[in-house]
Design a protein around this motif. Structure first.
Motif, PDB file in Angstrom:
ATOM      1  N   ASN A   1       0.785  -1.235   0.000  1.00  0.00           N
ATOM      2  CA  ASN A   1       0.000   0.000   0.000  1.00  0.00           C
ATOM      3  C   ASN A   1       0.817   1.286   0.000  1.00  0.00           C
ATOM      4  OD1 ASN A   1       0.766   0.192   2.684  1.00  0.00           O
ATOM      5  ND2 ASN A   1      -1.298   0.136   3.514  1.00  0.00           N
ATOM      6  N   PRO A   2       2.113   1.324   0.402  1.00  0.00           N
ATOM      7  CA  PRO A   2       2.848   2.592   0.274  1.00  0.00           C
ATOM      8  C   PRO A   2       2.921   3.117  -1.155  1.00  0.00           C
ATOM      9  CG  PRO A   2       4.006   1.132   1.778  1.00  0.00           C
ATOM     10  CD  PRO A   2       2.908   0.319   1.153  1.00  0.00           C
ATOM     11  N   ASN A   3       2.698   2.251  -2.148  1.00  0.00           N
ATOM     12  CA  ASN A   3       2.762   2.700  -3.542  1.00  0.00           C
ATOM     13  C   ASN A   3       1.773   3.818  -3.845  1.00  0.00           C
ATOM     14  OD1 ASN A   3       4.725   0.909  -5.130  1.00  0.00           O
ATOM     15  ND2 ASN A   3       3.557  -0.598  -3.977  1.00  0.00           N
ATOM     16  N   VAL A   4       0.592   3.779  -3.226  1.00  0.00           N
ATOM     17  CA  VAL A   4      -0.411   4.797  -3.547  1.00  0.00           C
ATOM     18  C   VAL A   4      -0.194   6.080  -2.760  1.00  0.00           C
ATOM     19  CG1 VAL A   4      -2.156   3.152  -4.281  1.00  0.00           C
ATOM     20  CG2 VAL A   4      -2.028   3.795  -1.878  1.00  0.00           C
TER      21      VAL A   4
ATOM     22  N   ILE B   1       4.435 -19.938 -10.043  1.00  0.00           N
ATOM     23  CA  ILE B   1       5.296 -18.760  -9.954  1.00  0.00           C
ATOM     24  C   ILE B   1       6.691 -19.200  -9.541  1.00  0.00           C
ATOM     25  CG2 ILE B   1       5.735 -16.604  -8.714  1.00  0.00           C
ATOM     26  CD1 ILE B   1       2.732 -16.259  -8.423  1.00  0.00           C
ATOM     27  N   LYS B   2       7.686 -18.769 -10.321  1.00  0.00           N
ATOM     28  CA  LYS B   2       9.079 -19.122 -10.048  1.00  0.00           C
ATOM     29  C   LYS B   2       9.904 -17.927  -9.575  1.00  0.00           C
ATOM     30  CE  LYS B   2       8.810 -23.437 -11.606  1.00  0.00           C
ATOM     31  NZ  LYS B   2       9.158 -24.641 -10.796  1.00  0.00           N
ATOM     32  N   ALA B   3       9.439 -16.716  -9.858  1.00  0.00           N
ATOM     33  CA  ALA B   3      10.172 -15.507  -9.475  1.00  0.00           C
ATOM     34  C   ALA B   3       9.175 -14.446  -9.045  1.00  0.00           C
ATOM     35  CB  ALA B   3      11.026 -15.000 -10.625  1.00  0.00           C
ATOM     36  N   MET B   4       9.567 -13.622  -8.051  1.00  0.00           N
ATOM     37  CA  MET B   4       8.674 -12.597  -7.529  1.00  0.00           C
ATOM     38  C   MET B   4       9.352 -11.231  -7.533  1.00  0.00           C
ATOM     39  SD  MET B   4       5.543 -13.334  -6.538  1.00  0.00           S
ATOM     40  CE  MET B   4       5.276 -11.857  -5.553  1.00  0.00           C
ATOM     41  N   VAL B   5       8.528 -10.227  -7.800  1.00  0.00           N
ATOM     42  CA  VAL B   5       8.908  -8.832  -7.608  1.00  0.00           C
ATOM     43  C   VAL B   5       7.981  -8.281  -6.537  1.00  0.00           C
ATOM     44  CG1 VAL B   5       9.172  -6.562  -8.668  1.00  0.00           C
ATOM     45  CG2 VAL B   5       9.561  -8.631 -10.035  1.00  0.00           C
ATOM     46  N   VAL B   6       8.527  -7.830  -5.427  1.00  0.00           N
ATOM     47  CA  VAL B   6       7.730  -7.272  -4.332  1.00  0.00           C
ATOM     48  C   VAL B   6       8.076  -5.799  -4.213  1.00  0.00           C
ATOM     49  CG1 VAL B   6       7.141  -7.382  -1.894  1.00  0.00           C
ATOM     50  CG2 VAL B   6       7.680  -9.488  -3.141  1.00  0.00           C
ATOM     51  N   VAL B   7       7.067  -4.940  -4.374  1.00  0.00           N
ATOM     52  CA  VAL B   7       7.284  -3.502  -4.386  1.00  0.00           C
ATOM     53  C   VAL B   7       6.610  -2.866  -3.175  1.00  0.00           C
ATOM     54  CG1 VAL B   7       7.060  -1.369  -5.706  1.00  0.00           C
ATOM     55  CG2 VAL B   7       7.278  -3.554  -6.913  1.00  0.00           C
ATOM     56  N   ALA B   8       7.422  -2.336  -2.261  1.00  0.00           N
ATOM     57  CA  ALA B   8       6.910  -1.597  -1.096  1.00  0.00           C
ATOM     58  C   ALA B   8       5.827  -2.391  -0.369  1.00  0.00           C
ATOM     59  CB  ALA B   8       6.381  -0.232  -1.523  1.00  0.00           C
ATOM     60  N   GLY B   9       6.093  -3.656  -0.156  1.00  0.00           N
ATOM     61  CA  GLY B   9       5.114  -4.505   0.520  1.00  0.00           C
ATOM     62  C   GLY B   9       5.782  -5.484   1.466  1.00  0.00           C
TER      63      GLY B   9
ATOM     64  N   ARG C   1      -0.887   5.396  16.198  1.00  0.00           N
ATOM     65  CA  ARG C   1       0.568   5.516  16.120  1.00  0.00           C
ATOM     66  C   ARG C   1       1.200   4.436  15.234  1.00  0.00           C
ATOM     67  NH1 ARG C   1       2.789   8.271  20.856  1.00  0.00           N
ATOM     68  NH2 ARG C   1       4.587   6.882  20.765  1.00  0.00           N
ATOM     69  N   SER C   2       0.375   3.695  14.516  1.00  0.00           N
ATOM     70  CA  SER C   2       0.877   2.591  13.715  1.00  0.00           C
ATOM     71  C   SER C   2       0.227   2.622  12.338  1.00  0.00           C
ATOM     72  CB  SER C   2       0.571   1.261  14.416  1.00  0.00           C
ATOM     73  OG  SER C   2       1.095   0.180  13.696  1.00  0.00           O
ATOM     74  N   ASN C   3       0.896   2.042  11.348  1.00  0.00           N
ATOM     75  CA  ASN C   3       0.325   1.923  10.005  1.00  0.00           C
ATOM     76  C   ASN C   3       0.855   0.640   9.384  1.00  0.00           C
ATOM     77  OD1 ASN C   3      -0.974   2.348   7.627  1.00  0.00           O
ATOM     78  ND2 ASN C   3       0.231   4.103   6.977  1.00  0.00           N
ATOM     79  N   ASN C   4       0.099  -0.432   9.530  1.00  0.00           N
ATOM     80  CA  ASN C   4       0.534  -1.747   9.067  1.00  0.00           C
ATOM     81  C   ASN C   4       1.886  -2.075   9.711  1.00  0.00           C
ATOM     82  OD1 ASN C   4      -1.845  -1.866   7.560  1.00  0.00           O
ATOM     83  ND2 ASN C   4      -0.897  -0.822   5.842  1.00  0.00           N
ATOM     84  N   SER C   5       2.855  -2.529   8.922  1.00  0.00           N
ATOM     85  CA  SER C   5       4.123  -2.957   9.528  1.00  0.00           C
ATOM     86  C   SER C   5       5.248  -1.958   9.304  1.00  0.00           C
ATOM     87  CB  SER C   5       4.546  -4.311   8.935  1.00  0.00           C
ATOM     88  OG  SER C   5       4.883  -4.170   7.564  1.00  0.00           O
ATOM     89  N   TRP C   6       4.976  -0.849   8.605  1.00  0.00           N
ATOM     90  CA  TRP C   6       6.106  -0.059   8.111  1.00  0.00           C
ATOM     91  C   TRP C   6       6.459   1.173   8.927  1.00  0.00           C
ATOM     92  CZ3 TRP C   6       4.653   4.337   4.686  1.00  0.00           C
ATOM     93  CH2 TRP C   6       3.286   4.408   4.424  1.00  0.00           C
TER      94      TRP C   6
ATOM     95  N   PRO D   1     -18.396 -10.038  24.240  1.00  0.00           N
ATOM     96  CA  PRO D   1     -18.147 -11.425  24.641  1.00  0.00           C
ATOM     97  C   PRO D   1     -18.108 -12.343  23.423  1.00  0.00           C
ATOM     98  CG  PRO D   1     -19.761 -10.422  26.107  1.00  0.00           C
ATOM     99  CD  PRO D   1     -19.529  -9.439  24.997  1.00  0.00           C
ATOM    100  N   GLY D   2     -17.168 -13.277  23.448  1.00  0.00           N
ATOM    101  CA  GLY D   2     -17.020 -14.212  22.337  1.00  0.00           C
ATOM    102  C   GLY D   2     -16.077 -13.732  21.256  1.00  0.00           C
ATOM    103  N   VAL D   3     -15.499 -12.530  21.444  1.00  0.00           N
ATOM    104  CA  VAL D   3     -14.617 -11.942  20.427  1.00  0.00           C
ATOM    105  C   VAL D   3     -13.302 -11.528  21.083  1.00  0.00           C
ATOM    106  CG1 VAL D   3     -14.392 -10.175  18.638  1.00  0.00           C
ATOM    107  CG2 VAL D   3     -16.666 -11.031  19.269  1.00  0.00           C
ATOM    108  N   VAL D   4     -12.188 -11.792  20.407  1.00  0.00           N
ATOM    109  CA  VAL D   4     -10.873 -11.351  20.874  1.00  0.00           C
ATOM    110  C   VAL D   4     -10.211 -10.548  19.756  1.00  0.00           C
ATOM    111  CG1 VAL D   4     -10.571 -13.262  22.473  1.00  0.00           C
ATOM    112  CG2 VAL D   4      -9.780 -13.506  20.111  1.00  0.00           C
ATOM    113  N   SER D   5      -9.223  -9.734  20.128  1.00  0.00           N
ATOM    114  CA  SER D   5      -8.606  -8.852  19.142  1.00  0.00           C
ATOM    115  C   SER D   5      -7.096  -8.813  19.312  1.00  0.00           C
ATOM    116  CB  SER D   5      -9.168  -7.433  19.292  1.00  0.00           C
ATOM    117  OG  SER D   5      -8.477  -6.519  18.455  1.00  0.00           O
ATOM    118  N   ILE D   6      -6.378  -8.866  18.165  1.00  0.00           N
ATOM    119  CA  ILE D   6      -4.925  -8.687  18.093  1.00  0.00           C
ATOM    120  C   ILE D   6      -4.652  -7.650  17.007  1.00  0.00           C
ATOM    121  CG2 ILE D   6      -2.705  -9.797  17.595  1.00  0.00           C
ATOM    122  CD1 ILE D   6      -3.889 -12.443  18.475  1.00  0.00           C
ATOM    123  N   PRO D   7      -3.800  -6.664  17.265  1.00  0.00           N
ATOM    124  CA  PRO D   7      -3.533  -5.650  16.234  1.00  0.00           C
ATOM    125  C   PRO D   7      -2.734  -6.223  15.078  1.00  0.00           C
ATOM    126  CG  PRO D   7      -2.049  -5.344  18.079  1.00  0.00           C
ATOM    127  CD  PRO D   7      -3.020  -6.424  18.490  1.00  0.00           C
ATOM    128  N   HIS D   8      -2.889  -5.645  13.900  1.00  0.00           N
ATOM    129  CA  HIS D   8      -2.138  -6.135  12.745  1.00  0.00           C
ATOM    130  C   HIS D   8      -0.866  -5.322  12.547  1.00  0.00           C
ATOM    131  CE1 HIS D   8      -4.391  -2.822  10.756  1.00  0.00           C
ATOM    132  NE2 HIS D   8      -3.343  -2.763   9.977  1.00  0.00           N
TER     133      HIS D   8
END
Length: 782
Positions: free
Chosen positions: A115-118, A395-403, A644-649, A704-711
């Motif tokens: 998503n940093p691409n946009v 897929i044998k080769a990958m290009v990963v852009v800002a991800g 204070r956070s935005n995904n992993s970056w 109740p019945g729901v738990v949460s972990i940040p991404h």
């Protein structure tokens, strides 16, 4: 103590730009001295954000100066990483990609876009020729981990995947937010700098804010009312809302009544879901559902807004469609205070349509699971299996852009395995991350303050029409390249397969390099609804025609250029925008509030809105099963976001990760007691695909019945370069999310509502450290 001399103070420069770290487009006032940032504050003169910034803004400085940020290309060797020159890195990357393509076919190449691409107009504009040069159907992006259901509804109902309806939050009197938390996101698919101020203003003028979510999140704390709902059952609540609107004769199509089709089919779709029937499954009282429907119908300026909680779940496609339909049925689409369309200075939906790119769906399917493509991309949930499954389409080769899909995509553990099996991988990234650590080559772009900036994506999502251009704050070094330059150099090398293609590639390369992203943005500004009179010179227009054809081959953009600004309905708007004029307005230009613009703004062939596309009516057959699910058994996992956070970056910024640990498991007190876990102690959370251990936070803010972990967390894997992030590693929620858990209609990942079990880990004999991720057999994953 540092003492600033008078000469130093006098030599400070002040620079105005937008923050590029989330969608909000907040205006910044940055003071610098030489190559050092002195301060970052909100720009009080910015007409959009009016001085507001969130804590993330200061991280621009941290990213720019981070000693862990890569400055030179890296190549993997038997002894570790080695720095190499740009020419060597680019040549080697292109050679290996061409080799894989020739040996295994073009679809043996895969590409993932983060998503940093946009957030960078250079990436947004120059990624197209790069993708064209790769020539593969195996494209993936963060779209199918996020807003794909919204884009599918845009395409099927309004005729253009990029035409997003946006809440007119500044003029609404009832704001109903389902599955969203704009106080943490600063607005998502609703760019709104200072969103807390905007929400409070609704209440100050006598309006009301209602949130609907399994967690009483930050936005709920400033709302008038919060309603808990069981994860994944939003579709039932929305169908019951539609049932109530018809049952109580509350339908009002307003000024759109003459262009709306299939209202009766929508009535039939909701007929089987009265509020009383869905109450138990959703956890929402029947009277609350009916009251909500009445409020939306009877409030003149109201909007129903839905985000991640309704998008990234098993019924995401249906949920977004129904949200759009409810706004239409209550007369709140294309109406002041409701759900409206932007008219941005760079009109990407119109430009895309003129070049033949309004969007498409299900033209082909993934080779393993058969999930549909959307806009030329396959669902990210299929990426690992497309790499690991042998066959002619592997897929044998990958290009990963800002991800960083190892942390952002479901079942990150399997993606780890998949990336390590590739014949070749290149990452365009500023760091050695959990994903790029698998690469053979890492190509690092220049820093965020070394590039110019104009928002061209988020302006299409803004709650007010606005535009700003900012030149670079710092010049890039001689040995650095911008992202767009990396794309351009690789495109040139990948396209040169014979003499003719070599000549064509060289012409396009020279033209696009001369224009750069600012030159292209200038063209698009002048083609937009606020553009100036265009140059009459045939030589100039011919040059531009070639440049535009490099981006949009085979489409009649020369005719578009000659006829002037797009959008016939906008002839009364102020004209004259270009990069040159924007430089005279460093705080930005206010282009006014959102305006009614239908049916002119529609991209459907007949300028009409179909309320009941067949793909949604067919998918409704899945919904009945929700009514009979056992609501008392097990726990359901949802994610969460922090301001204070935005995904992993952003986790390598000390000032953003310091303080209280935010990577915790939120549980309701009743569930904590039932499963034998205590506040502050470790718990083991297990799903079909993985296990993690992290501390518990007991709170009545959870249903109740729901738990949460940040991404976005989970920086404990070996081989990464960001030291601060590793020290605050946490666990990755996507080591629990399931790649098989998707919305089958759209292919979007279902990251919310994942079944999990929880038990105490406080007395584990091996006393594993908090924040470590476990494999399915209980061993520590690396």
């Amino acid at each position: 103590m540092t003492v600033n001399t008078g000469a130093e103070i006098e030599s400070r420069e002040v620079h105005f730009r937008n923050c590029t770290l989330c969608e909000a487009m907040c205006g910044l006032r940055i003071e610098s001295h030489g190559d050092e940032v002195i301060s970052i504050k909100g720009d009080a003169e910015d007409p959009f954000s009016e001085g507001f910034i969130c804590p993330k803004a200061v991280a621009l400085q941290d990213l720019q100066n981070d000693p862990d940020r890569l400055r030179q290309p890296l190549r993997r060797t038997a002894d570790g990483w080695e720095e190499i020159s740009w020419s060597e890195a680019l040549d080697y990357t292109a050679q290996r990609l061409i080799q894989v393509r020739e040996e295994h076919g073009r679809n043996a190449l895969g590409v993932y876009l983060g998503n940093p691409n946009v957030h960078d107009h250079g990436n947004t504009l120059f990624i197209l020729p790069f993708l064209r040069a790769l020539a593969t159907r195996k494209r993936f992006s963060a779209t199918s981990l996020d807003q794909l259901p919204h884009m599918l509804a845009n395409l099927t109902m309004f005729g253009n995947q990029g035409l997003f309806p946006v809440p007119d939050i500044d003029r609404c009197d009832l704001f109903v937010c389902i599955g969203g938390n704009p106080l943490a996101s600063n607005g998502s698919l609703m760019s709104a700098g200072g969103v807390e101020r905007r929400l409070k203003a609704i209440r100050e003028r006598g309006g009301k804010v209602i949130t609907i979510d399994p967690r009483k999140a930050e936005t709920a704390k400033v709302a008038d009312e919060h309603i808990f709902i069981r994860p994944g059952t939003d579709v039932l609540l929305l169908l019951a809302t539609i049932h109530t609107l018809f049952d109580e004769d509350l339908i009002n199509l307003g000024h759109l009544s003459d262009i709306i089709d299939d209202v009766e089919l929508l009535r039939l779709a909701g007929e089987a879901y009265p509020a009383d029937r869905v109450a138990q499954a959703t956890g929402v009282a029947a009277e609350d559902i009916r009251r909500l429907a009445r409020a939306l119908a009877q409030t003149r300026q109201a909007v129903l807004y839905g985000r991640m909680g309704v998008s990234v779940q098993r019924y995401g496609g249906l949920c977004v469609w129904l949200i759009y339909c409810i706004n239409i049925l209550t007369g709140h689409l294309d109406r002041r205070g409701g759900l409206m369309f932007t008219q941005p200075a760079i009109d990407l939906p119109a430009i895309g349509a003129m070049s033949g790119h309004k969007g498409h769906f299900d033209r082909y399917r993934s080779s393993v699971r058969g999930l549909p493509e959307f806009g030329g991309e396959l669902p990210a949930s299929t990426l690992a299996e497309e790499i690991l499954t042998e066959g002619p389409e592997q897929i044998k080769a990958m290009v990963v852009v800002a991800g960083n899909p190892v942390l952002s995509s479901p079942n990150g553990g399997r993606l780890d395995e998949a990336f390590s099996s590739l014949e070749f991988m290149v990452s365009i990234d500023m760091y050695v991350t959990e994903t790029s650590r698998h690469a053979d080559i890492i190509l690092p772009p220049a820093g965020p303050l070394q590039r110019s900036h104009i928002d061209i994506v988020f302006a299409t999502l803004a709650v007010r029409n606005t535009v700003k251009y900012s030149p670079p704050l710092f010049a890039k070094e001689e040995n650095e390249l911008h992202d767009w330059e990396i794309f351009l150099e690789l495109s040139r090398r990948l396209s040169s397969r014979d003499l003719r293609s070599s000549i064509e590639a060289e012409i396009k390369y020279k033209l696009l390099k001369r224009l750069g992203p600012d030159g292209l943005a200038d063209i698009y500004l002048q083609l937009g609804p606020y553009g100036r009179d265009l140059p009459a010179s045939e030589r100039w227009s011919g040059y531009l025609e070639i440049a535009l054809q490099a981006l949009h081959p085979g489409h009649p953009l020369r005719q578009l250029w000659k006829q002037g600004p797009l959008s016939e309905e906008n002839r009364d708007l102020p004209k004259g925008l270009s990069i040159k004029t924007l430089l005279q307005h460093p705080h930005g230009v206010d282009l006014g509030p959102l305006r009614p613009c239908l049916p002119q703004r529609l991209f459907t062939k007949d300028k009409r809105i179909n309320l009941a596309p067949k793909i949604y009516l067919s998918d409704l057959s899945r919904v009945k099963a929700l009514l009979s699910e056992n609501m008392e058994e097990g726990l359901l996992l949802i994610g969460r976001r922090h301001v204070r956070s935005n995904n992993s970056w952003l986790h390598n910024s000390h000032r953003l990760v310091k303080g209280k640990n935010r990577c915790t498991l939120l549980m309701h007190p009743r569930d904590a007691s039932r499963y034998g876990v205590r506040d502050g102690e470790d718990a083991e959370v297990r799903s079909r695909v993985g296990v993690v251990v992290l501390p518990v936070e007991v709170t009545e803010d959870m249903m109740p019945g729901v738990v949460s972990i940040p991404h976005g967390w989970g920086h404990k894997r070996s081989g990464v370069s960001w030291r601060t992030a590793s020290e605050h590693g946490g666990v990755s929620v996507n080591d629990l999310t399931d790649e098989l858990w998707v919305d089958p209609l759209s292919g979007n990942a279902a990251l919310n509502g994942v079944p999990v079990t929880v038990k105490s880990a406080a007395s584990r004999k091996d006393k594993r450290r908090r924040g470590e991720t476990l494999t399915q057999d209980g061993s520590v994953a690396i």
